[in-house]
Design an enzyme around this catalytic site. Structure first.
Site, PDB file in Angstrom:
ATOM      1  N   LYS A  93     -11.470   4.275   2.757  1.00  0.00           N
ATOM      2  CA  LYS A  93     -10.721   3.757   3.909  1.00  0.00           C
ATOM      3  C   LYS A  93     -11.598   3.795   5.161  1.00  0.00           C
ATOM      4  O   LYS A  93     -11.706   2.806   5.890  1.00  0.00           O
ATOM      5  CB  LYS A  93      -9.451   4.577   4.116  1.00  0.00           C
ATOM      6  CG  LYS A  93      -8.678   4.239   5.363  1.00  0.00           C
ATOM      7  CD  LYS A  93      -8.171   2.807   5.381  1.00  0.00           C
ATOM      8  CE  LYS A  93      -7.765   2.402   6.792  1.00  0.00           C
ATOM      9  NZ  LYS A  93      -7.327   1.032   6.893  1.00  0.00           N
ATOM     10  N   CYS A 114      -7.618   1.949  15.455  1.00  0.00           N
ATOM     11  CA  CYS A 114      -8.318   2.566  14.324  1.00  0.00           C
ATOM     12  C   CYS A 114      -9.836   2.422  14.257  1.00  0.00           C
ATOM     13  O   CYS A 114     -10.505   3.386  13.898  1.00  0.00           O
ATOM     14  CB  CYS A 114      -7.706   2.061  13.029  1.00  0.00           C
ATOM     15  SG  CYS A 114      -6.021   2.667  12.839  1.00  0.00           S
ATOM     16  N   GLU A 148      -2.780  -5.422  11.914  1.00  0.00           N
ATOM     17  CA  GLU A 148      -1.622  -5.751  12.740  1.00  0.00           C
ATOM     18  C   GLU A 148      -1.617  -7.250  13.048  1.00  0.00           C
ATOM     19  O   GLU A 148      -2.659  -7.879  13.157  1.00  0.00           O
ATOM     20  CB  GLU A 148      -1.637  -4.910  14.012  1.00  0.00           C
ATOM     21  CG  GLU A 148      -1.318  -3.463  13.688  1.00  0.00           C
ATOM     22  CD  GLU A 148      -1.371  -2.539  14.889  1.00  0.00           C
ATOM     23  OE1 GLU A 148      -1.144  -2.985  16.018  1.00  0.00           O
ATOM     24  OE2 GLU A 148      -1.658  -1.353  14.671  1.00  0.00           O
ATOM     25  N   PHE A 188      -4.440  -0.804   4.216  1.00  0.00           N
ATOM     26  CA  PHE A 188      -5.456  -1.739   4.722  1.00  0.00           C
ATOM     27  C   PHE A 188      -4.866  -2.870   5.558  1.00  0.00           C
ATOM     28  O   PHE A 188      -5.566  -3.815   5.913  1.00  0.00           O
ATOM     29  CB  PHE A 188      -6.258  -2.322   3.554  1.00  0.00           C
ATOM     30  CG  PHE A 188      -7.056  -1.278   2.808  1.00  0.00           C
ATOM     31  CD1 PHE A 188      -8.259  -0.820   3.324  1.00  0.00           C
ATOM     32  CD2 PHE A 188      -6.600  -0.743   1.617  1.00  0.00           C
ATOM     33  CE1 PHE A 188      -8.994   0.162   2.658  1.00  0.00           C
ATOM     34  CE2 PHE A 188      -7.321   0.232   0.940  1.00  0.00           C
ATOM     35  CZ  PHE A 188      -8.525   0.684   1.455  1.00  0.00           C
ATOM     36  N   GLY A 221       5.834   4.475  12.349  1.00  0.00           N
ATOM     37  CA  GLY A 221       4.985   3.722  13.266  1.00  0.00           C
ATOM     38  C   GLY A 221       4.578   2.372  12.709  1.00  0.00           C
ATOM     39  O   GLY A 221       5.277   1.777  11.887  1.00  0.00           O
ATOM     40  N   THR A 255      -3.190   9.954  13.426  1.00  0.00           N
ATOM     41  CA  THR A 255      -4.342  10.848  13.272  1.00  0.00           C
ATOM     42  C   THR A 255      -5.371  10.499  14.354  1.00  0.00           C
ATOM     43  O   THR A 255      -6.451  10.007  14.059  1.00  0.00           O
ATOM     44  CB  THR A 255      -4.978  10.674  11.879  1.00  0.00           C
ATOM     45  OG1 THR A 255      -5.187   9.257  11.650  1.00  0.00           O
ATOM     46  CG2 THR A 255      -4.105  11.216  10.774  1.00  0.00           C
TER      47      THR A 255
HETATM   48  P1  NAD Z   1       1.890   5.429  15.006  1.00  0.00           P
HETATM   49  O1  NAD Z   1       1.504   6.306  16.129  1.00  0.00           O
HETATM   50  O2  NAD Z   1       2.399   4.056  15.281  1.00  0.00           O
HETATM   51  O3  NAD Z   1       3.032   6.161  14.147  1.00  0.00           O
HETATM   52  C1  NAD Z   1       2.971   7.487  13.763  1.00  0.00           C
HETATM   53  C2  NAD Z   1       4.370   8.095  13.879  1.00  0.00           C
HETATM   54  O4  NAD Z   1       4.365   9.396  13.297  1.00  0.00           O
HETATM   55  C3  NAD Z   1       4.870   8.276  15.308  1.00  0.00           C
HETATM   56  O5  NAD Z   1       6.067   7.534  15.498  1.00  0.00           O
HETATM   57  C4  NAD Z   1       5.095   9.786  15.447  1.00  0.00           C
HETATM   58  O6  NAD Z   1       6.230  10.115  16.231  1.00  0.00           O
HETATM   59  C5  NAD Z   1       5.299  10.197  14.009  1.00  0.00           C
HETATM   60  N1  NAD Z   1       5.041  11.621  13.748  1.00  0.00           N
HETATM   61  C6  NAD Z   1       3.962  12.356  14.100  1.00  0.00           C
HETATM   62  N2  NAD Z   1       4.072  13.602  13.639  1.00  0.00           N
HETATM   63  C7  NAD Z   1       5.260  13.692  12.993  1.00  0.00           C
HETATM   64  C8  NAD Z   1       5.918  14.721  12.283  1.00  0.00           C
HETATM   65  N3  NAD Z   1       5.370  15.925  12.146  1.00  0.00           N
HETATM   66  N4  NAD Z   1       7.125  14.447  11.731  1.00  0.00           N
HETATM   67  C9  NAD Z   1       7.670  13.215  11.864  1.00  0.00           C
HETATM   68  N5  NAD Z   1       7.081  12.193  12.503  1.00  0.00           N
HETATM   69  C10 NAD Z   1       5.881  12.419  13.059  1.00  0.00           C
HETATM   70  O7  NAD Z   1       0.635   5.376  14.032  1.00  0.00           O
HETATM   71  P2  NAD Z   1       0.233   4.201  13.011  1.00  0.00           P
HETATM   72  O8  NAD Z   1      -0.459   3.106  13.737  1.00  0.00           O
HETATM   73  O9  NAD Z   1       1.397   3.885  12.155  1.00  0.00           O
HETATM   74  O10 NAD Z   1      -0.884   4.931  12.154  1.00  0.00           O
HETATM   75  C11 NAD Z   1      -0.547   5.947  11.237  1.00  0.00           C
HETATM   76  C12 NAD Z   1      -1.756   6.235  10.366  1.00  0.00           C
HETATM   77  O11 NAD Z   1      -2.092   5.062   9.609  1.00  0.00           O
HETATM   78  C13 NAD Z   1      -3.025   6.608  11.128  1.00  0.00           C
HETATM   79  O12 NAD Z   1      -3.725   7.555  10.376  1.00  0.00           O
HETATM   80  C14 NAD Z   1      -3.808   5.314  11.161  1.00  0.00           C
HETATM   81  O13 NAD Z   1      -5.194   5.545  11.228  1.00  0.00           O
HETATM   82  C15 NAD Z   1      -3.450   4.691   9.844  1.00  0.00           C
HETATM   83  N6  NAD Z   1      -3.536   3.217   9.794  1.00  0.00           N
HETATM   84  C16 NAD Z   1      -3.061   2.463  10.832  1.00  0.00           C
HETATM   85  C17 NAD Z   1      -3.090   1.076  10.746  1.00  0.00           C
HETATM   86  C18 NAD Z   1      -2.575   0.210  11.862  1.00  0.00           C
HETATM   87  O14 NAD Z   1      -2.729  -0.992  11.769  1.00  0.00           O
HETATM   88  N7  NAD Z   1      -1.962   0.748  12.902  1.00  0.00           N
HETATM   89  C19 NAD Z   1      -3.567   0.462   9.585  1.00  0.00           C
HETATM   90  C20 NAD Z   1      -4.026   1.258   8.534  1.00  0.00           C
HETATM   91  C21 NAD Z   1      -3.997   2.641   8.658  1.00  0.00           C
HETATM   92  C1  UGA Z   2      -8.025  -3.168  11.111  1.00  0.00           C
HETATM   93  C2  UGA Z   2      -8.439  -3.599   9.698  1.00  0.00           C
HETATM   94  O1  UGA Z   2      -8.637  -5.003   9.698  1.00  0.00           O
HETATM   95  C3  UGA Z   2      -7.364  -3.215   8.693  1.00  0.00           C
HETATM   96  O2  UGA Z   2      -7.808  -3.536   7.372  1.00  0.00           O
HETATM   97  C4  UGA Z   2      -7.098  -1.719   8.780  1.00  0.00           C
HETATM   98  O3  UGA Z   2      -6.055  -1.354   7.904  1.00  0.00           O
HETATM   99  C5  UGA Z   2      -6.698  -1.364  10.200  1.00  0.00           C
HETATM  100  O4  UGA Z   2      -7.752  -1.778  11.108  1.00  0.00           O
HETATM  101  C6  UGA Z   2      -6.515   0.097  10.418  1.00  0.00           C
HETATM  102  O5  UGA Z   2      -7.006   0.910   9.677  1.00  0.00           O
HETATM  103  O6  UGA Z   2      -5.866   0.370  11.437  1.00  0.00           O
HETATM  104  P1  UGA Z   2      -6.418  -4.132  12.987  1.00  0.00           P
HETATM  105  O7  UGA Z   2      -7.141  -3.186  13.874  1.00  0.00           O
HETATM  106  O8  UGA Z   2      -4.937  -4.119  12.990  1.00  0.00           O
HETATM  107  O9  UGA Z   2      -6.858  -3.901  11.462  1.00  0.00           O
HETATM  108  O10 UGA Z   2      -6.852  -5.627  13.332  1.00  0.00           O
HETATM  109  P2  UGA Z   2      -8.200  -6.465  13.063  1.00  0.00           P
HETATM  110  O11 UGA Z   2      -7.801  -7.823  12.685  1.00  0.00           O
HETATM  111  O12 UGA Z   2      -9.111  -5.771  12.158  1.00  0.00           O
HETATM  112  O13 UGA Z   2      -8.835  -6.542  14.498  1.00  0.00           O
HETATM  113  C7  UGA Z   2      -9.411  -5.414  15.137  1.00  0.00           C
HETATM  114  C8  UGA Z   2     -10.100  -5.835  16.415  1.00  0.00           C
HETATM  115  O14 UGA Z   2     -11.278  -6.581  16.126  1.00  0.00           O
HETATM  116  C9  UGA Z   2      -9.241  -6.722  17.307  1.00  0.00           C
HETATM  117  O15 UGA Z   2      -9.441  -6.368  18.656  1.00  0.00           O
HETATM  118  C10 UGA Z   2      -9.789  -8.100  17.030  1.00  0.00           C
HETATM  119  O16 UGA Z   2      -9.573  -9.005  18.091  1.00  0.00           O
HETATM  120  C11 UGA Z   2     -11.265  -7.806  16.842  1.00  0.00           C
HETATM  121  N1  UGA Z   2     -11.982  -8.832  16.035  1.00  0.00           N
HETATM  122  C12 UGA Z   2     -11.628  -9.057  14.755  1.00  0.00           C
HETATM  123  C13 UGA Z   2     -13.050  -9.516  16.603  1.00  0.00           C
HETATM  124  O17 UGA Z   2     -13.396  -9.298  17.792  1.00  0.00           O
HETATM  125  N2  UGA Z   2     -13.713 -10.440  15.846  1.00  0.00           N
HETATM  126  C14 UGA Z   2     -13.383 -10.696  14.550  1.00  0.00           C
HETATM  127  O18 UGA Z   2     -14.045 -11.544  13.926  1.00  0.00           O
HETATM  128  C15 UGA Z   2     -12.313  -9.986  14.001  1.00  0.00           C
END
Ligand code: NAD
Ligand code: UGA
Length: 463
Positions: free
Chosen positions: A221, A277, A166, A163, A12, A93
């Site tokens: 985290k 998140c 996106e 951390f 993902g 998650t």
């Molecule tokens: P996502 O939904 O984009 O990707 C997760 C993937 O895992 C999916 O493609 C799903 O098909 C796959 N999956 C689920 N169960 C599976 C299994 N049993 N075997 C194989 N594949 C499986 O999620 P994400 O945004 O990448 O987030 C993943 C984790 O990282 C979450 O816990 C999230 O909180 C954390 N996180 C996300 C971000 C972010 O910016 N998106 C940043 C930091 C941390």
């Molecule tokens: C956030 C954290 O910044 C990452 O460190 C973390 O890893 C991630 O969550 C995660 O655990 O998924 P992300 O959600 O990708 O990252 O993007 P952010 O830049 O944090 O923005 C989150 C939201 O807050 C967006 O909707 C953004 O527009 C908004 N935002 C951000 C505001 O409204 N004001 C700000 O000053 C900053």
């Protein structure tokens, strides 16, 4: 232990970019990213690098460079687990939608499935790394499953939260503020930590690699996301006070942000934070606090979510009120649907909730987002289950051109801060709209004075 093969379960937004960077920076390590979602894996393997499933600036070039060399995307989960010395778990998650903890707790079913799969397949010792964001003490449950259902091989469990944000994932991964690795204090645990430290040391300076115990790492985290989201809710709370008092939130943010103890980042008032998140992780934190009977702690953090929901509602209400208390059958153009710029991710985007409120008022929404498809827009709305899919389809449309989206609109709402919005021909847009032509800038990115000179009625956040 010399690491030569890494497996990551979950292709993902985290698994894909993180492993692409590890593969790029560690050509001596074979990195295999696996997922149950065959469509997603096929997209990662698409010959045209522009078709990879995630839009992140700079990512497609890195994938193109490493893919087939030492970066592989596959649906063969078992083979990748079997071969790897380190297995990252990077699956979703989400917040639970059923049973105990519904709407609050993290749903760990995908994590448990991964643990059981690893236990079943592993025939030699493995390091299992929690990359997903998890409740504090999840490693205990993973260990119990691995030790009780496995083939009596040894497992070390590390917590290595991600951390990255996106839209800036590549830069965040290449130049992280820190890498956090939590592990067991035993000699074996420390050895496992060291193995992972060595992987990151290929491009991250040693002083930026922090090691802790597992529980500190897991909780850090959730804490980091809670603090970041809290800053946004704090500035958004004050934006409402600014609107009542004549203060300007941008000026207030600059004035306080220059205090080095506060710092300038993450003080942009907005229509509300989105993303997969912040809300999920804070709800999870609130749930954990409540489960220990820490009600004041839970209430404190829950307020961050309450304020964010209020900010989104307030934005929709303001549009209705300003348009003479009715938006029925009025076209409202949405600039942006993604939860922030430079991503095609729409999870928990404020746009979804604002659109839903306006559709309840019988508005017609016209969306333009440079990276989000109409299918995704419809899916997002349908997911709320506010009305039938047919009614949603009748109430919302998407356009390939911002000028078409804005044509004949009574108002424009800016939901995402895409850079291109600033540079449009705003005179042309004005000329094509109903009058008075309103702009509700949910991101404070447009030039208020210039728009007012053209003739727009402009309303930003917090001024
Ligand atoms: P996502 O939904 O984009 O990707 C997760 C993937 O895992 C999916 O493609 C799903 O098909 C796959 N999956 C689920 N169960 C599976 C299994 N049993 N075997 C194989 N594949 C499986 O999620 P994400 O945004 O990448 O987030 C993943 C984790 O990282 C979450 O816990 C999230 O909180 C954390 N996180 C996300 C971000 C972010 O910016 N998106 C940043 C930091 C941390
Ligand atoms: C956030 C954290 O910044 C990452 O460190 C973390 O890893 C991630 O969550 C995660 O655990 O998924 P992300 O959600 O990708 O990252 O993007 P952010 O830049 O944090 O923005 C989150 C939201 O807050 C967006 O909707 C953004 O527009 C908004 N935002 C951000 C505001 O409204 N004001 C700000 O000053 C900053």
């Amino acid at each position: 232990m010399k690491i030569t093969k890494i497996c990551c379960i979950g292709a993902g937004y985290v698994g894909g970019p993180t492993m692409a960077i590890i593969a790029q920076k560690c050509p001596h390590i074979q990195v295999t990213v696996v997922d149950l979602n065959a469509e997603r894996i096929a997209a990662w393997n698409d010959e045209d690098q522009n078709n990879i499933p995630i839009y992140e600036p700079g990512l497609s070039d890195i994938v193109a460079e490493a893919r087939g060399r030492n970066l592989f995307f596959s649906t063969d989960v078992d083979k990748a687990i079997d071969e790897a010395q380190i297995i990252f778990i990077s699956v979703n998650t989400p917040t639970k939608t059923y049973g105990k903890g519904k709407g609050m707790a993290a749903d760990l079913k995908y994590i448990e499935l991964c643990a059981r799969q690893i236990a079943k397949i592993a025939k030699d010792d493995k390091i299992v790394v929690e990359k997903s964001t998890l409740p504090v003490r999840t490693a205990e449950a993973i260990k119990s499953i691995l030790d009780n259902t496995g083939n009596h091989v040894k497992f070390q469990i590390l917590s290595n939260p991600e951390f990255l944000a996106e839209g800036t994932a590549v830069q965040d991964l290449l130049n992280p503020d820190r890498i956090l690795i939590g592990g067991d204090p035993s000699a074996e645990g420390q050895e496992a930590i060291q193995a992972l430290v060595e992987v990151y040391s290929n491009w991250v300076a040693p002083e930026k690699i922090l090691t802790t115990n597992v529980w500190s790492s897991e909780l850090s985290k959730l804490t980091a996301n809670a603090f970041l989201a809290q800053r946004i809710s704090s500035i958004n709370a004050l934006s409402e006070l600014c609107e009542k008092t004549g203060a300007d939130i941008n000026e207030v943010a600059r004035a306080i942000g220059t205090d080095s103890r506060i710092g300038p980042k993450f003080l942009k008032a907005s229509v509300g934070f989105g993303g997969s998140c912040f809300q999920k992780d804070i709800l999870n934190l609130v749930y954990i606090a409540k489960s220990y009977g820490l009600n004041e702690v839970a209430d404190y953090w829950e307020q961050v979510i309450i304020m964010n929901d209020h900010q989104k509602k307030r934005f929709a209400n303001k549009i209705v009120q300003t348009l003479y208390n009715t938006v029925s059958d009025k076209k409202i153009a949405f600039l942006g649907w993604a939860f922030k710029k430079d991503t095609n991710d729409t999870r928990e985007s404020a746009a979804i909730y604002v659109a839903n409120d306006l559709i309840n008022e019988h508005a017609q929404i016209a969306v333009y987002d440079p990276k989000v498809s109409h299918k995704k827009v419809l899916n997002d709305l349908d997911y709320l289950e506010s009305r039938t899919a047919e009614k949603n389809a009748n109430a919302i449309s998407s356009f390939d051109s911002p000028y078409e989206a804005c044509k004949d609109a009574h108002a424009i709402a800016v939901l995402t801060e895409w850079d291109e919005f600033v540079h449009y021909d705003w005179q042309k847009i004005y000329d094509s709209m109903q009058k008075p032509a309103f702009v509700f800038d949910g991101r404070n990115i447009l030039d208020k004075k210039a728009l007012e000179t053209i003739g727009f009625v402009y309303q930003g956040i917090g001024s």
